[in-house]
Write a protein that holds these residues in place. Sequence first.
Motif, short mmCIF file in Angstrom:
data_model
loop_
_atom_site.label_atom_id
_atom_site.label_comp_id
_atom_site.label_asym_id
_atom_site.label_seq_id
_atom_site.Cartn_x
_atom_site.Cartn_y
_atom_site.Cartn_z
N UNK A 195 -1.07 -6.94 2.65
CA UNK A 195 -0.50 -6.39 1.31
C UNK A 195 -0.73 -5.03 0.39
N UNK A 196 -2.30 -4.73 1.04
CA UNK A 196 -2.45 -3.45 0.86
C UNK A 196 -2.12 -2.13 2.02
N UNK A 197 -2.10 -3.02 2.93
CA UNK A 197 -1.17 -1.82 3.67
C UNK A 197 0.02 -1.54 3.17
N UNK A 198 1.02 -2.73 2.97
CA UNK A 198 2.63 -2.88 2.93
C UNK A 198 2.23 -1.98 1.60
N UNK A 199 1.72 -2.03 0.37
CA UNK A 199 2.13 -1.09 -0.84
C UNK A 199 1.32 0.02 -0.98
N UNK A 200 0.66 0.39 -0.10
CA UNK A 200 0.37 1.82 0.39
C UNK A 200 1.18 2.42 1.35
N UNK A 201 2.70 1.91 1.89
CA UNK A 201 3.10 2.16 2.47
C UNK A 201 4.59 2.53 1.56
N UNK A 202 4.60 1.46 0.61
CA UNK A 202 5.51 2.26 -0.79
C UNK A 202 5.69 2.90 -1.27
N UNK A 203 4.08 2.99 -1.56
CA UNK A 203 3.79 4.61 -2.45
C UNK A 203 4.54 5.79 -1.44
N UNK A 204 3.81 5.46 -0.38
CA UNK A 204 4.54 6.88 0.54
C UNK A 204 5.64 7.25 0.20
N UNK A 205 6.82 6.28 1.03
CA UNK A 205 7.97 5.75 0.88
C UNK A 205 8.65 5.93 -0.66
N UNK A 206 7.95 6.38 -1.86
CA UNK A 206 8.91 6.22 -3.18
C UNK A 206 8.28 8.32 -2.58
N UNK A 207 7.13 8.62 -2.52
CA UNK A 207 6.56 9.65 -2.51
C UNK A 207 7.88 10.78 -1.34
N UNK A 208 8.46 9.95 -0.46
CA UNK A 208 9.33 11.38 0.39
C UNK A 208 10.33 10.95 -0.61
#
Length: 474
Positions: free
Chosen positions: A176-189
């Motif tokens: 979950x920690x890694x997936x949350x980080x992925x979502x943060x970068x996807x929103x940033x895109x």
Amino acid sequence: MSKLSLAELVSMVSETKSEGILRPTTSKDTGRYERTGLAEVVNMQITSGQFIGSRVPEPTYLPPHWSAHIHPEGQLYFCRQGSPRVVTEAYLYRPETLDKVTGWIKRIEKLIADQDFPVSAELELFIKLEDEDCAYYLTISAFLPSFRFRSSTCFARNCIGTMSNFFPMHGSLSRGTLDSLVCVFMHAICDQMTSRVSTFPYSKQDCEAFVSLLKNSRDHLSDGNIVCTVARLWGIICRNRYLTQYGQENSRLSRDQAVLWDPETKNRWVSTVASRISFRTSDRYLAQLDDVFVDHLVYSDQWKSMVTGCLRDWRGASHGAFLALMLHIFLLALTPCPSLAVASASLFVASLLASTLLLNRYVPLQGVTAEQAMDYLEAVQSPTFKFQFVALVFALPHTLNLWGTLVLFANCIFMLATNFGTGFAAGISTVALLAFIAFQWTTSDRFNLSLARTHDKFRAMFFRNPDASYTSEV
């Protein structure tokens, strides 16, 4: 006895000075990347696929609960499981070093116990030996369970938000920690694609690369390299959120939005004088410097874009100054007033020199990091005049070119008056002045606004319902 806060505990610990001084530090001030120690030279041979050194390493042992870890960058450090968890970079394979570290840990633990301070596995103590003294800081797992981002517990006002560049690799990492980080970068895109003033510290291309990297890491959550990588990225994001007042009442929603109080410049006469003598060229550079340094924050993309634009301007100014100097080869032989030719040539030489110096100074700064750019702007910004003088220096190549052009034009008018009469020269000057005024007026915002208003008034005079008339015409 009442329980103390972590801040009070640090204050109490820092006052203990018997048998060496225990002082607080921060995760950025450990001197990790400034060490000057030298490694022992080892003669190496490779025989039958095996490595043979000139000396046999001594067996290494650690006490119970201690474990050694090698950071992906190569740093060896040691971790002791317990409450609190202890981390140190002191070389514990030396018995005398281990004894010192153990002694300091016992002293700190005694102080914690004496003050009835609640200790849990979330509290981590970092210690650094300094001869007979010891520096330390306390960290708390402050983001997510089983996540190794550490916000340094520092209680000086100028240390709030300190973040280390070194992230330990011990501990565990959840999916979950890694997936949350992925979502943060996807929103940033998405944010970078739809906004020019995003507060995210990375560009769209960088975010896409990070998303790909993180998705490929999902099957290696127990690897220390992945733990370190995820911790570093989360640390950068949390640091950026701290700087943008994330989740606060007055959060920064766009990069150019100032949320911190900053006294305005009172010496506006300096700005007025600089604007007049530079033909408003310095205003443009001043706006760029203020925009890239809102609330003393710098984004690398904006910094690089500004410096690249300035370098392009200065190169263009140097080319123009060089061509004008070539023109003076013929002008000096024809002009009846050599002093004007010398004056204009001097201005163009000064423009060429200013361009050269600025290019030499700022070409190396084009690719610096955001932190380095921030440090540089902090150093050159005046507490009183802000970036007024820096902007004027930036404008020197174009300003000197413009002044040189004016002197050159005056010299040409003087030549016309000498050869064709004063009336002819006055007529040419009038035409040139009117052309200049027309150019300034037609390229200004005021002209476009007045033209639009005139157009609206004209349509209102001839059409009672302009929209209906327009529709019928179409």
